[in-house]
Design a protein around this motif. Structure first.
Motif, PDB file in Angstrom:
ATOM      1  N   GLU A 182      65.180 105.508 119.544  1.00 63.19           N
ATOM      2  CA  GLU A 182      64.932 103.998 120.170  1.00 63.19           C
ATOM      3  C   GLU A 182      66.375 103.417 120.721  1.00 63.19           C
ATOM      4  OE1 GLU A 182      63.020 103.137 116.064  1.00 63.19           O
ATOM      5  OE2 GLU A 182      61.439 103.299 116.946  1.00 63.19           O
ATOM      6  N   LEU A 239      64.345 109.343 115.146  1.00 61.65           N
ATOM      7  CA  LEU A 239      63.505 108.613 116.307  1.00 61.65           C
ATOM      8  C   LEU A 239      64.887 106.828 115.779  1.00 61.65           C
ATOM      9  CD1 LEU A 239      60.751 107.469 116.300  1.00 61.65           C
ATOM     10  CD2 LEU A 239      60.369 106.630 114.061  1.00 61.65           C
ATOM     11  N   LYS A 240      65.374 106.958 115.300  1.00 66.07           N
ATOM     12  CA  LYS A 240      66.209 106.317 115.397  1.00 66.07           C
ATOM     13  C   LYS A 240      66.615 105.877 116.287  1.00 66.07           C
ATOM     14  CE  LYS A 240      65.605 103.982 110.512  1.00 66.07           C
ATOM     15  NZ  LYS A 240      66.876 104.260 108.749  1.00 66.07           N
ATOM     16  N   ASP A 251      55.080 108.771 113.129  1.00 63.67           N
ATOM     17  CA  ASP A 251      55.850 108.396 111.757  1.00 63.67           C
ATOM     18  C   ASP A 251      56.627 109.101 112.339  1.00 63.67           C
ATOM     19  OD1 ASP A 251      54.306 107.499 110.526  1.00 63.67           O
ATOM     20  OD2 ASP A 251      52.601 109.137 109.690  1.00 63.67           O
ATOM     21  N   GLY A 252      57.280 110.129 114.245  1.00 62.77           N
ATOM     22  CA  GLY A 252      58.401 110.600 114.305  1.00 62.77           C
ATOM     23  C   GLY A 252      57.379 111.963 114.225  1.00 62.77           C
ATOM     24  N   LEU A 253      58.253 113.219 114.295  1.00 66.02           N
ATOM     25  CA  LEU A 253      58.140 114.345 114.616  1.00 66.02           C
ATOM     26  C   LEU A 253      57.001 115.074 113.021  1.00 66.02           C
ATOM     27  CD1 LEU A 253      61.094 116.166 116.685  1.00 66.02           C
ATOM     28  CD2 LEU A 253      58.833 115.370 117.764  1.00 66.02           C
ATOM     29  N   LEU A 271      56.239 112.486 120.088  1.00 61.53           N
ATOM     30  CA  LEU A 271      56.241 111.620 118.758  1.00 61.53           C
ATOM     31  C   LEU A 271      55.056 110.533 118.566  1.00 61.53           C
ATOM     32  CD1 LEU A 271      59.779 109.801 119.368  1.00 61.53           C
ATOM     33  CD2 LEU A 271      59.271 111.479 117.913  1.00 61.53           C
ATOM     34  N   ARG A 323      60.674 112.150 122.706  1.00 69.04           N
ATOM     35  CA  ARG A 323      59.820 111.409 122.910  1.00 69.04           C
ATOM     36  C   ARG A 323      58.373 111.547 123.180  1.00 69.04           C
ATOM     37  NH1 ARG A 323      63.362 107.613 125.887  1.00 69.04           N
ATOM     38  NH2 ARG A 323      63.582 107.216 123.743  1.00 69.04           N
ATOM     39  N   ASN A 330      62.278 114.372 106.385  1.00 65.82           N
ATOM     40  CA  ASN A 330      61.877 113.147 106.799  1.00 65.82           C
ATOM     41  C   ASN A 330      62.648 112.823 106.803  1.00 65.82           C
ATOM     42  OD1 ASN A 330      58.949 113.096 107.367  1.00 65.82           O
ATOM     43  ND2 ASN A 330      58.693 113.153 105.640  1.00 65.82           N
ATOM     44  N   ASP A 334      64.004 113.196 110.209  1.00 65.28           N
ATOM     45  CA  ASP A 334      63.070 113.017 111.423  1.00 65.28           C
ATOM     46  C   ASP A 334      63.395 111.405 111.505  1.00 65.28           C
ATOM     47  OD1 ASP A 334      61.161 112.472 113.160  1.00 65.28           O
ATOM     48  OD2 ASP A 334      59.661 112.387 111.239  1.00 65.28           O
ATOM     49  N   ASP A 335      63.718 110.758 110.347  1.00 73.01           N
ATOM     50  CA  ASP A 335      63.815 109.377 109.992  1.00 73.01           C
ATOM     51  C   ASP A 335      64.925 108.753 111.347  1.00 73.01           C
ATOM     52  OD1 ASP A 335      61.362 108.471 108.695  1.00 73.01           O
ATOM     53  OD2 ASP A 335      62.796 107.950 106.954  1.00 73.01           O
TER      54      ASP A 335
END
Length: 92
Positions: free
Chosen positions: A33, A29-30, A87-89, A84, A81, A22, A25-26
């Motif tokens: 974005e 995601l950033k 929460d992300g993947l 997603l 994307r 995670n 993953d975070d």
């Protein structure tokens, strides 16, 4: 948990590894974005490498239902994307 990496196969992964995954993953995601293509590519590969490292590969002829599906290593930012959730993947 059974995890599928698209185009590669499945691995079995203990639930206690998801905290570490995670974190990656975070970051992914950033980067998505912000449109950071090179960072996205590096982090996607790091995430998939970590899944391969921590997981146990299932035989190619195994047809277990996947509880989590991750993109192929060559997936584009746009393809990921589309996969997603909020929460992300990897769900928290």
């Amino acid at each position: 948990m059974i995890v599928r990496i698209m185009g590669e196969g499945q691995v079995e992964l203990a639930d206690d590894h998801f905290v570490e995954l995670n974190e990656l993953d975070d970051v992914l995601l950033k980067e998505m974005e912000s449109g950071d293509g090179p960072g996205f590519r590096t982090t996607l590969h790091a995430l998939l490498d970590k899944v391969r490292e921590l997981g146990s590969p299932l035989p190619d002829d195994s047809l277990e239902p996947s509880e989590l599906i991750l993109p192929a290593p060559d997936a584009s930012l746009e393809e990921v994307r589309a996969m997603l959730s909020d929460d992300g993947l990897i769900p928290n």
